[in-house]
Each structure stands twice: as structure tokens, then as C-alpha cells.
Design a protein around this motif. Structure first.
Motif, mmCIF file in Angstrom:
data_model
loop_
_atom_site.group_PDB
_atom_site.id
_atom_site.type_symbol
_atom_site.label_atom_id
_atom_site.label_comp_id
_atom_site.label_asym_id
_atom_site.label_seq_id
_atom_site.Cartn_x
_atom_site.Cartn_y
_atom_site.Cartn_z
ATOM 1 N N ARG A 198 -90.119 6.271 28.182
ATOM 2 C CA ARG A 198 -88.849 5.582 28.457
ATOM 3 C C ARG A 198 -87.695 6.264 27.731
ATOM 4 N N GLN A 199 -87.951 6.672 26.509
ATOM 5 C CA GLN A 199 -86.910 7.335 25.738
ATOM 6 C C GLN A 199 -86.510 8.657 26.384
ATOM 7 N N ARG A 200 -87.502 9.412 26.880
ATOM 8 C CA ARG A 200 -87.245 10.698 27.530
ATOM 9 C C ARG A 200 -86.856 10.557 29.002
ATOM 10 N N ARG A 201 -87.051 9.339 29.534
ATOM 11 C CA ARG A 201 -86.878 9.114 30.971
ATOM 12 C C ARG A 201 -87.796 10.044 31.757
ATOM 13 N N SER A 202 -89.041 10.068 31.321
ATOM 14 C CA SER A 202 -90.029 10.962 31.919
ATOM 15 C C SER A 202 -90.315 10.584 33.365
ATOM 16 N N LYS A 203 -90.420 11.601 34.190
ATOM 17 C CA LYS A 203 -90.795 11.402 35.583
ATOM 18 C C LYS A 203 -92.273 11.690 35.818
ATOM 19 N N ARG A 204 -92.925 12.265 34.801
ATOM 20 C CA ARG A 204 -94.324 12.639 34.951
ATOM 21 C C ARG A 204 -95.050 12.478 33.622
ATOM 22 N N ILE A 205 -96.167 11.753 33.639
ATOM 23 C CA ILE A 205 -97.012 11.580 32.464
ATOM 24 C C ILE A 205 -98.400 12.094 32.839
ATOM 25 N N THR A 206 -98.839 13.157 32.191
ATOM 26 C CA THR A 206 -100.088 13.819 32.557
ATOM 27 C C THR A 206 -101.173 13.507 31.529
ATOM 28 N N LEU A 207 -102.231 12.832 31.978
ATOM 29 C CA LEU A 207 -103.391 12.581 31.135
ATOM 30 C C LEU A 207 -104.319 13.794 31.212
ATOM 31 N N VAL A 208 -104.636 14.370 30.066
ATOM 32 C CA VAL A 208 -105.459 15.584 30.026
ATOM 33 C C VAL A 208 -106.814 15.239 29.406
ATOM 34 N N HIS A 209 -107.898 15.564 30.130
ATOM 35 C CA HIS A 209 -109.242 15.172 29.697
ATOM 36 C C HIS A 209 -110.273 16.140 30.282
ATOM 37 N N LYS A 210 -111.532 15.819 30.084
ATOM 38 C CA LYS A 210 -112.646 16.587 30.670
ATOM 39 C C LYS A 210 -113.725 15.594 31.109
ATOM 40 N N ALA A 211 -113.297 14.577 31.853
ATOM 41 C CA ALA A 211 -114.203 13.494 32.229
ATOM 42 C C ALA A 211 -115.291 13.943 33.202
ATOM 43 N N ASN A 212 -115.096 15.081 33.844
ATOM 44 C CA ASN A 212 -116.145 15.568 34.748
ATOM 45 C C ASN A 212 -117.383 16.038 33.983
ATOM 46 N N VAL A 213 -117.215 16.404 32.716
ATOM 47 C CA VAL A 213 -118.329 16.846 31.874
ATOM 48 C C VAL A 213 -118.670 15.795 30.816
ATOM 49 N N LEU A 214 -117.642 15.086 30.334
ATOM 50 C CA LEU A 214 -117.807 14.073 29.292
ATOM 51 C C LEU A 214 -117.370 12.714 29.849
ATOM 52 N N PRO A 215 -118.172 12.133 30.762
ATOM 53 C CA PRO A 215 -117.732 10.929 31.471
ATOM 54 C C PRO A 215 -117.598 9.692 30.593
ATOM 55 N N LEU A 216 -118.338 9.613 29.485
ATOM 56 C CA LEU A 216 -118.235 8.436 28.633
ATOM 57 C C LEU A 216 -117.014 8.504 27.722
ATOM 58 N N THR A 217 -116.918 9.584 26.939
ATOM 59 C CA THR A 217 -115.808 9.672 25.986
ATOM 60 C C THR A 217 -114.482 9.948 26.693
ATOM 61 N N CYS A 218 -114.436 10.985 27.497
ATOM 62 C CA CYS A 218 -113.191 11.290 28.214
ATOM 63 C C CYS A 218 -112.892 10.238 29.283
ATOM 64 N N GLY A 219 -113.951 9.670 29.848
ATOM 65 C CA GLY A 219 -113.741 8.607 30.828
ATOM 66 C C GLY A 219 -113.089 7.389 30.199
ATOM 67 N N LEU A 220 -113.533 7.017 29.004
ATOM 68 C CA LEU A 220 -112.921 5.885 28.306
ATOM 69 C C LEU A 220 -111.462 6.190 27.972
ATOM 70 N N PHE A 221 -111.212 7.411 27.515
ATOM 71 C CA PHE A 221 -109.833 7.810 27.221
ATOM 72 C C PHE A 221 -108.951 7.689 28.460
ATOM 73 N N ARG A 222 -109.373 8.316 29.551
ATOM 74 C CA ARG A 222 -108.578 8.326 30.782
ATOM 75 C C ARG A 222 -108.329 6.918 31.306
#
Length: 336
Positions: A159-183
Motif C-alpha cells: 500500500r505504501q509503494r502502491r504496488s501493482k504486482r506482488i510476487t510470491l517466490v517459492h519452490k513448492a513443486n519440490v518442497l510441497p509442505l514447507t514452500c506450500g505452507l508459505f505460498r
């Protein structure tokens, strides 16, 4: 009255922190400054990398400026990185790393992105053990609470930056539990905050490639501890490298600004350390912890004007004192 705990740390931390403090004193004449110890040198002298007194001073001040940390490349009994200890003991659970184009030192114009990194867990919890003489194992921890805190801060910054894009970066295809929970946790919080339409995702290897190829296409990246550490160092190339890369370790009611460069013991005390990362880290403290947007912008503008005026000069001759005086003189003029 605002308070600041200054922790010079090791190597060039001693050289660059006074410059950032001088800038803050121009903007905040009533600033109360105390100094504390932490780092490898502190461990060698006292047997403790972060004394309890340093933690007490940080909690009392609520704001800190860290210089640099030097850590051995091999395990030393009783030693743990001072900055990791400070992050975890003070619950500085979010790390903020901006990357933007600066005149004269950036290889490409138009880059303005920010990486928000979870700062307290992941592989950096330090749980390693030898399963056998030939096998070492490290644990990775991802918790819903830490992800929610990160995503809530991401919503605030977006909101402060008035962002138009927020990109979640993960590796859920290999780490589905940990990265999946994060995502899934981050996405749920951002949707609750009404920002779901701005959210997209990237696998970490794809994000790394695109940060090299098209950094101008990113706005706000949100990721886990190790991935954020690597990606933010990679992305810092576009803002002039680690020598000019700032960061903020951000908790609830407490924050620790930290230039990203190392301790550079080979040039410590020589007057050749670049204080720009420390200055820009102080600007993050002003903006995100003290909520002083005008003062933060003023400090960043002084850095930008110095770099713009210094174009064409031999940057190898830009000593600590020369950069400090150049930025502080412009800051004083801007702040009048």
C-alpha cells in the motif's frame, strides 16, 4: 525523543556507521545515540557474540544501526553469527531489501523493486546434525505464524509503494509442505487484505533468471529466508552491488538497519569503505520504523544528488570521507 542503538560490529562497520549517524543527526537533532558491542571481535574478546547488554539496549531504544559482521568459515564452538542472533532474539522477523537504479553506479535505469524476506526461520534456524560420519542433515522450518507476519508486512508495504504486482517466490513443486505452507498462507493473508488481484507466483529458479533478464518487471517480491538472502544479493547488482545495498531487519516496535556488505577486513580503517549502504539503511529506518517519509526521501535524495554529481569521477578515489562529506553537505542543504 528518539533513541538509536549503534552496533558497529566488525571491520568496516566501524568506518561506515558514524556517517549514517551523522546523517540521522542532521534530520533528527534530538536523536539520542548509545553504542553497543556485537560481532566476531566481541566474541574473541568476551566469549559472546551478542552480550545481553546489547539486547537490553536494543529493546530500550527500539531502533538500531548495525555495521558489519565477520564470521569464521568453519564452526567455532560457542559462536553463532551476531546478526542472526540479533534477528532471532529480538524477533526481527521480516527483512526488507530495496533495489533501485542509482545514477552513475547502476548498469540499467528503471529498476525499482523491493524484496521482503522472512527473517527468522527456514534453514537459518541452525538445526544441523551429523546423521553419520558421511552424512550431514539440516532442518528447514516454515511456520504459519511467521508467514502471516511476513504477508501482513507485505500488505503494508504494498500500500505504501502502491504496488501493482506482488510476487510470491517459492519452490513448492519440490518442497510441497514447507514452500506450500508459505505460498498458501501468504496468498490467503494478501487476499484478506484485498490485494489478491496483485499477487502472482514464481519458482525461485525462474525468479532468479528473470531478475537477471528483466528486473524492471518486478515490484514487490515476498519469499522465504534463504531464497530471499540469495535473490536480494543477486538483484543488488542493478543498484550498484553490495557496497550500496541497504536492508532493514523489522519486528514489532523494533527495527535494526543493516548495510548488506560484509566486514571487508582488508580495507577496514583505510578510509576506503563506501558508506552509501549504511546511509540508505538509515533511510529505511526513517521510513518504515519511525514513519518519517519526508526525512527518508530527503536522505535518499542527498545520496542521489551526490551520485549524479559524481558521475565521470574515478570511483576508486571516492574515500569514505569524500562520500560522507558529499552526501552530508547535500543533505544539510535539502533539509534546511
Amino acid at each position: 525523543m528518539r533513541k538509536l542503538c549503534v552496533i558497529p560490529g566488525d571491520g568496516i562497520g566501524v568506518d561506515v556507521t558514524p556517517v549514517a549517524v551523522a546523517a540521522l543527526r542532521i534530520l533528527l537533532p534530538d536523536l539520542q545515540v548509545v553504542e553497543a558491542q556485537a560481532g566476531w571481535g566481541c566474541f574473541v574478546e568476551h566469549g559472546c557474540a551478542v552480550p545481553e547488554r546489547t539486547l537490553e539496549l536494543m529493546r530500550d531504544c527500539g531502533a538500531g544501526l548495525f555495521g558489519a559482521v565477520q564470521s569464521p568459515a568453519h564452526a567455532v564452538p560457542g559462536y553463532r553469527s551476531a546478526i542472526l542472533t540479533l534477528r532471532q532474539q529480538l524477533d526481527l522477523s521480516v527483512n526488507l531489501r530495496p533495489v533501485r537504479s542509482w545514477p552513475g553506479i547502476s548498469p540499467r535505469p528503471g529498476v525499482d523493486l523491493l524484496i521482503l524476506r522472512e527473517n527468522s526461520e527456514g534453514l537459518y534456524i541452525g538445526r544441523e546434525h551429523m546423521a553419520s560420519p558421511d552424512q550431514a542433515i539440516a532442518e528447514r522450518q516454515i511456520s504459519r505464524q511467521a508467514c502471516e507476519t511476513l504477508a501482513q508486512r507485505a500488505a503494508e508495504v504494498a500500500r505504501q509503494r502502491r504496488s501493482k504486482r506482488i510476487t510470491l517466490v517459492h519452490k513448492a513443486n519440490v518442497l510441497p509442505l514447507t514452500c506450500g505452507l508459505f505460498r498458501d498462507t501468504c496468498r490467503a493473508v494478501l487476499e484478506e487484505q484485498g490485494l489478491g488481484e496483485q499477487v502472482d507466483e514464481r519458482l525461485v529458479d525462474v525468479a532468479a533468471l528473470q531478475l537477471v533478464e528483466q528486473p524492471q518487471n518486478f515490484d514487490l517480491l515476498v519469499t522465504t529466508n534463504l531464497f530471499g538472502d540469495i535473490l536480494s544479493d543477486l538483484a543488488s547488482y542493478w543498484s550498484g552491488g553490495l557496497a550500496t545495498a541497504p536492508s532493514l531487519n523489522w519486528g514489532k516496535g523494533i527495527a535494526l538497519a543493516e548495510p548488506v556488505h560484509g566486514s571487508a577486513p582488508d580495507i577496514a580503517g583505510s578510509g576506503r569503505a563506501n558508506p552509501i549502504a549504511a546511509l540508505l539503511s538509515a533511510a529505511l529506518l526513517l521510513r518504515h520504523h519511525w514513519q518519517l517519509e519526508e526525512e527518508a526521501t530527503c536522505l535518499e535524495s542527498a545520496v542521489e544528488r551526490f551520485l549524479n554529481d559524481a558521475q565521470g569521477l574515478d570511483h576508486g578515489t571516492q574515500t569514505t570521507e569524500r562520500v560522507a562529506q558529499g552526501v552530508l553537505t547535500r543533505l544539510d542543504l535539502l533539509h534546511r
